[in-house]
Design a protein around this motif. Structure first.
Motif, short mmCIF file in Angstrom:
data_model
loop_
_atom_site.label_atom_id
_atom_site.label_comp_id
_atom_site.label_asym_id
_atom_site.label_seq_id
_atom_site.Cartn_x
_atom_site.Cartn_y
_atom_site.Cartn_z
N ARG A 96 -38.05 -18.27 54.39
CA ARG A 96 -39.25 -17.87 55.12
C ARG A 96 -40.47 -18.41 54.40
N ALA A 97 -41.24 -19.25 55.07
CA ALA A 97 -42.40 -19.89 54.47
C ALA A 97 -43.46 -18.87 54.08
N VAL A 98 -44.07 -19.10 52.91
CA VAL A 98 -45.22 -18.33 52.44
C VAL A 98 -46.45 -19.24 52.50
N THR A 99 -46.26 -20.50 52.08
CA THR A 99 -47.28 -21.54 52.18
C THR A 99 -46.57 -22.76 52.79
N ALA A 100 -47.25 -23.88 52.85
CA ALA A 100 -46.64 -25.08 53.42
C ALA A 100 -45.40 -25.54 52.65
N SER A 101 -45.38 -25.27 51.34
CA SER A 101 -44.25 -25.76 50.54
C SER A 101 -43.50 -24.68 49.75
N LEU A 102 -44.01 -23.45 49.73
CA LEU A 102 -43.34 -22.36 49.03
C LEU A 102 -42.87 -21.31 50.02
N GLY A 103 -41.73 -20.70 49.70
CA GLY A 103 -41.23 -19.64 50.57
C GLY A 103 -40.27 -18.72 49.86
N LEU A 104 -39.88 -17.70 50.58
CA LEU A 104 -38.89 -16.73 50.10
C LEU A 104 -37.52 -17.12 50.59
N VAL A 105 -36.52 -16.95 49.73
CA VAL A 105 -35.14 -17.25 50.08
C VAL A 105 -34.37 -15.94 50.18
#
Length: 187
Positions: A96-105
């Motif tokens: 699930r994206a948090v920013t354009a390139s970082l997210g939660l797995v």
């Protein structure tokens, strides 16, 4: 110079923040809205190898391959923050994206479904959480500096100097806080 606390920003503990859970911490905000905020502490590695608790994920975890103390809430649980690989296409299952390139797995997702889509992964035991309005109040009282994050901040191998380096790159007077002693009266 107050910035809005929103997902993808960093909270850097000011010298005024004496709570041992958060003194000298750098927190990546993962969610922030009118209902509250949630983030993970980026500069508190533990001695516990990921291989001991989530062995399947160990091959994809960034160095050092240890759990990080994400915060004082739900310390028996784990959150994983990942950097999406360039050209990964649409959001992969379990991410699930948090920013354009970082997210939660979602750590319940089979690692094989996600590994090729990720450049880096860090796993946090627990998280930091704030109720509605609580974080805004703490920022207003001077406990936190709200600053932009760089993706590399999340996956640094050496985190000892993270707080100082994040503050040093800030514009103007905010950068001066990178060298401020904990008690300026002792200076």
């Amino acid at each position: 110079m107050a910035r809005e606390a929103r997902a993808g920003m960093l909270l850097v503990a000011s010298p005024a923040l004496l709570d041992p859970n958060f003194a000298d911490t750098v927190i990546l905000l993962l969610d922030a809205d009118e209902d509250g905020a949630l983030g993970v502490v980026l500069n508190r590695p533990t001695p516990v190898p990921v291989a001991e608790v989530l062995a399947d994920w160990s091959p994809v975890v960034a160095e050092p391959e240890v759990l990080f103390q994400g915060g004082p809430v739900s310390t028996e649980g784990a959150l994983a923050v990942a950097h999406l690989a360039a050209g990964a296409g649409e959001e992969p299952l379990g991410y699930r994206a948090v920013t354009a390139s970082l997210g939660l797995v979602d750590l319940d997702t089979p690692v094989e479904l996600l590994a090729e889509h990720l450049d880096a992964l860090r796993i946090f035991a627990g998280y930091a959480g704030w109720g509605a309005g609580q974080l805004d109040d703490e920022i207003a009282e001077g406990s936190w500096y709200v600053v932009p994050a760089h993706d590399a901040d999340v996956f640094r191998e050496e985190t000892t100097e993270l707080r100082r380096e994040v503050m040093r790159r800030q514009p103007g007077e905010l950068a001066w806080h990178s060298t401020r002693p904990a008690d300026p009266d002792l200076n």
